[in-house]
Design an enzyme around this catalytic site. Structure first.
Site, short mmCIF file in Angstrom:
data_model
loop_
_atom_site.label_atom_id
_atom_site.label_comp_id
_atom_site.label_asym_id
_atom_site.label_seq_id
_atom_site.Cartn_x
_atom_site.Cartn_y
_atom_site.Cartn_z
N CYS A 25 0.80 -1.22 0.00
CA CYS A 25 0.00 0.00 0.00
C CYS A 25 0.84 1.28 0.00
O CYS A 25 0.30 2.37 -0.04
CB CYS A 25 -0.98 0.01 1.16
SG CYS A 25 -2.28 -1.23 0.97
N HIS A 31 -9.30 1.99 -4.60
CA HIS A 31 -10.33 1.13 -4.00
C HIS A 31 -11.70 1.57 -4.50
O HIS A 31 -11.92 2.74 -4.79
CB HIS A 31 -10.32 1.23 -2.48
CG HIS A 31 -9.05 0.76 -1.85
ND1 HIS A 31 -8.74 -0.58 -1.73
CD2 HIS A 31 -8.00 1.44 -1.32
CE1 HIS A 31 -7.56 -0.70 -1.14
NE2 HIS A 31 -7.09 0.51 -0.88
N HIS A 75 -13.01 9.38 -7.80
CA HIS A 75 -11.99 9.46 -8.85
C HIS A 75 -10.92 10.49 -8.54
O HIS A 75 -10.38 11.14 -9.44
CB HIS A 75 -12.64 9.68 -10.22
CG HIS A 75 -13.28 8.43 -10.74
ND1 HIS A 75 -14.54 8.05 -10.34
CD2 HIS A 75 -12.82 7.46 -11.56
CE1 HIS A 75 -14.84 6.90 -10.93
NE2 HIS A 75 -13.81 6.51 -11.67
N GLU A 136 -13.28 -0.70 2.41
CA GLU A 136 -12.20 -0.51 1.44
C GLU A 136 -12.15 -1.67 0.45
O GLU A 136 -11.88 -1.47 -0.73
CB GLU A 136 -10.88 -0.40 2.21
CG GLU A 136 -9.69 -0.10 1.36
CD GLU A 136 -8.44 0.10 2.19
OE1 GLU A 136 -8.28 1.19 2.77
OE2 GLU A 136 -7.62 -0.84 2.26
#
Length: 150
Positions: A25, A31, A75, A136
């Site tokens: 990560c 996600h 986004h 998530e």
């Protein structure tokens, strides 16, 4: 009158990277988040009110969450502004990407705290934020409860 909890669910796509993290990560990735927003209050008892019987109109709750969370984070790529990721963020911004700089590590745990504050500040009198669940992945989520944060 009884207190009633109502929940509305939202979905949005967001990218992030965890600077300094010791796993995958640390890389920029995204996600498909699912956010469940639960508020609590008493249903309106005034029969002349067009929202008679409602705690809050689901469309009013949707407007708040859409403006405060979904429209801003969907986004987008989120970076901690106090890390070297700010250089990458600025490069992406210069290329027309939607980037959000926050003052925290953009984990689900920290994002759900941020979201709680944003939503609480917009709720009408008599309505309280009860909980948030930020999912998530299919099997990983963070939860925020007002009762844990008194």
């Amino acid at each position: 009158m009884s207190n009633i909890r109502i929940t509305k669910q939202f979905s949005f796509e967001t990218g992030h990277a965890l600077y300094g993290y010791d796993g995958k990560c640390k890389n920029v990735h995204g996600h498909s988040y699912k956010l469940s927003v639960t508020v609590i209050g008493s249903p309106i008892t005034d029969r002349s009110n067009v929202k008679f019987g409602m705690v809050i109109d689901f469309s009013d709750l949707k407007k708040i969450v859409k403006e405060e969370i979904v429209d801003q984070f969907d986004h987008a790529t989120v970076f901690n502004q106090t890390t070297p990721h700010v250089e990458l963020a600025n490069e992406l911004k210069n290329r027309g990407h939607h980037v959000i700089l926050v003052d925290y590590q953009p984990t689900s745990e920290n994002m759900v705290v941020d979201f709680a504050e944003r939503i609480k500040n917009r709720l009408p009198a008599g309505i309280s934020l009860f909980s948030l669940k930020l999912q998530e992945t299919e099997s990983s989520f963070a939860e925020w409860y007002a009762s844990d944060n008194l």
